[in-house]
Design an enzyme around this catalytic site. Structure first.
Site, PDB file in Angstrom:
ATOM      1  N   LYS A 107       0.811  -1.216   0.000  1.00 40.63           N
ATOM      2  CA  LYS A 107       0.000   0.000   0.000  1.00 40.63           C
ATOM      3  C   LYS A 107       0.846   1.268   0.000  1.00 40.63           C
ATOM      4  CE  LYS A 107      -4.186  -1.996   1.958  1.00 40.63           C
ATOM      5  NZ  LYS A 107      -3.866  -3.349   2.477  1.00 40.63           N
TER       6      LYS A 107
HETATM    7  C1  LIG Z   1      -4.672  -4.429   2.003  1.00 39.07           C
HETATM    8  C2  LIG Z   1      -3.974  -5.715   1.912  1.00 39.07           C
HETATM    9  C3  LIG Z   1      -4.424  -6.730   1.059  1.00 39.07           C
HETATM   10  C4  LIG Z   1      -5.700  -6.615   0.267  1.00 39.07           C
HETATM   11  O1  LIG Z   1      -5.644  -5.662  -0.755  1.00 39.07           O
HETATM   12  P1  LIG Z   1      -7.002  -5.140  -1.418  1.00 39.07           P
HETATM   13  O2  LIG Z   1      -6.591  -4.134  -2.412  1.00 39.07           O
HETATM   14  O3  LIG Z   1      -7.808  -4.549  -0.295  1.00 39.07           O
HETATM   15  O4  LIG Z   1      -7.692  -6.324  -1.997  1.00 39.07           O
HETATM   16  C5  LIG Z   1      -3.669  -7.885   0.951  1.00 39.07           C
HETATM   17  N1  LIG Z   1      -2.548  -8.063   1.682  1.00 39.07           N
HETATM   18  C6  LIG Z   1      -2.101  -7.130   2.520  1.00 39.07           C
HETATM   19  C7  LIG Z   1      -0.873  -7.392   3.307  1.00 39.07           C
HETATM   20  C8  LIG Z   1      -2.786  -5.932   2.666  1.00 39.07           C
HETATM   21  O5  LIG Z   1      -2.331  -4.993   3.503  1.00 39.07           O
END
Ligand SMILES: *Cc1c(COP(=O)(O)O)cnc(C)c1O
Length: 437
Positions: A107
């Site tokens: 993210k």
């Molecule tokens: C947020 C997150 C996900 C999921 O991603 P999305 O875009 O919400 O589907 C998967 N793995 C980790 C470690 C995350 O932080």
């Protein structure tokens, strides 16, 4: 590029307005009016371009003329300023490691792009913006880090009490300055609902200028396409066939960005929506019925989402055609036991340490490749194993060394405010806070 509101197609916004607003009327998500195709020759030659060039080409049509080219270049260059290696795990499975950024989470990429666009847009505005974000773990840290000490921006993070890992909680609660953390006595869906209510509350919006930083926001969702291109750039060096891509999915922003890149012309064999027991989408792909369930807590807590926000964007990408969705995406649900077993097996056999989210993706991909022999693929490694030491120690009896960059963090004091999953409490907090600044 203009964006329309999926709930009311008459409402449109340009990139700047969509970024600042976060979402449209009636909590509708913004969606690009057209899908700009990649030049096929450019895709074939990806290995010749720098990561920065690739990111710039990928994003420029979506941003349009609202960010001058030189500024957009600077923004994307910071967005991809850490390594994103594609590593081979086994004979037919690779991992795209997206966890080498500042908060060790994929993210970081979307959050960095968004925070820099937003600061650029706010530079000439006299408004203060409050970024309100619900997190199941990693979003909060990445967003907080992206906006830390950004002038004109306050960040308020809601996270479910006792449902995020220790490293994640420290990343959310120890920054201070313009970052506040609210510890909600409930689930991630509770947090998400509170945030959605705040966005449609007139009194709050009269007092504060609110925006979202979840993958609901186009400026966070769209840049996630970039690393699918960076993966392909590396994939092309050794592999001939397009990859099967397994994406550990919660709110479905990540996989939705990959599908967008695919529809623009990125060669992909197939997508796998890898879920934990919160599997409304895998069940939909089998039954064509979308039923939401209460969130179940699991080891891969960033994917504990009962009602994935971005699913409407996936439907829109396929003109709501179920057959086309089903031919492009397969869904798998992987429970905690299988997750731990996968961490153990992959560590023992290949000396590669997965964390729970990547393990869900690995287990799903492994199953798909058994059912479809002769194919190869990669998982998206969405977080660093050090963020989930408790789960990993359950699977393999090793202690994970805390990297130097995290040791200071672990000593910092947690500062959070506990609230009940009650909108009145959030509202009071936001209104009081707006009086204080
Ligand atoms: C947020 C997150 C996900 C999921 O991603 P999305 O875009 O919400 O589907 C998967 N793995 C980790 C470690 C995350 O932080």
């Amino acid at each position: 590029m203009n964006y329309y509101n999926l709930k009311d197609k008459k409402e449109t916004a340009d990139f700047k307005a969509a970024t600042i607003k976060g979402q449209g009327r009636d909590k509708g998500l913004f969606f690009p009016e057209s899908i700009p195709p990649f030049d096929p020759q450019w895709i074939e030659d990806l290995h010749q371009f720098s990561n920065e060039d690739i990111a710039f080409q990928c994003m420029k049509d979506f941003v349009g003329n609202q960010v001058p080219a030189d500024i957009l270049r600077a923004i994307v260059s910071e967005t991809v300023s850490f390594e994103i290696p594609l590593k081979k795990i086994s004979g037919n499975i690779y991992s795209l490691e997206l966890f080498h950024g500042p908060t060790l989470a994929f993210k970081d990429i979307g959050a960095r792009f968004m925070s820099r666009c937003l600061s650029y847009f706010l530079k000439d505005e006299n408004k203060k913006v409050t970024v309100l974000v619900a997190t199941s773990g990693d979003t909060g840290g990445a967003v907080a880090h992206g906006f830390y000490k950004t002038p004109g921006v306050n960040v308020v993070i809601l996270y479910p009490k006792n449902k995020v890992s220790m490293v994640q909680e420290k990343q959310l609660t120890t920054l201070g300055e313009n970052i506040s953390a609210l510890e909600v006595n409930g689930s991630f869906d509770d947090c998400q609902n509170l945030v959605k209510q705040a966005f449609s509350d007139q009194e709050i919006n009269a007092d504060l200028f609110l925006t979202s930083a979840n993958s609901i926001n186009v400026a966070r969702w769209l840049p996630q396409q970039v690393y699918y291109l960076l993966a392909l750039k590396q994939w092309q060096k050794t592999e001939k066939q397009p990859p099967v891509i397994s994406v550990p999915s919660g709110n479905f922003g990540n996989i939705c960005a990959g599908i967008l890149a695919y529809l623009r012309g990125l060669p992909v064999e197939h997508f796998i929506a890898a879920c934990n027991e919160n599997d409304s989408v895998p069940r939909y792909l089998k039954t064509q019925e979308l039923l939401y369930h209460e969130t179940v807590p699991t080891l891969s807590n960033a994917m504990d989402v009962g009602n994935p926000s971005n699913f409407v964007r996936i439907s829109e990408l396929f003109d709501n055609n179920f057959e086309n969705i089903k031919n492009t995406i397969s869904g798998y649900s992987v429970n905690d036991e299988k997750t731990l077993q996968t961490i153990r097996n992959v560590y023992t056999k290949y000396h590669y340490l997965l964390e729970p989210h990547s393990a869900v993706a690995y287990a799903a991909l492994e199953q798909y490749l058994e059912e479809n022999p002769g194919k190869k693929g990669f998982i998206l490694g969405t977080a660093h194993p050090v963020k989930f030491p408790e789960a990993i120690e359950k699977a393999v009896q090793i202690e994970i060394d805390i990297p130097g960059s995290l040791q200071g963090l672990m000593k910092k004091e947690k500062k959070s405010i506990e609230i009940q999953p009650d909108f009145a409490e959030l509202k009071r907090f936001l209104l009081t806070k707006s009086k204080g600044i």
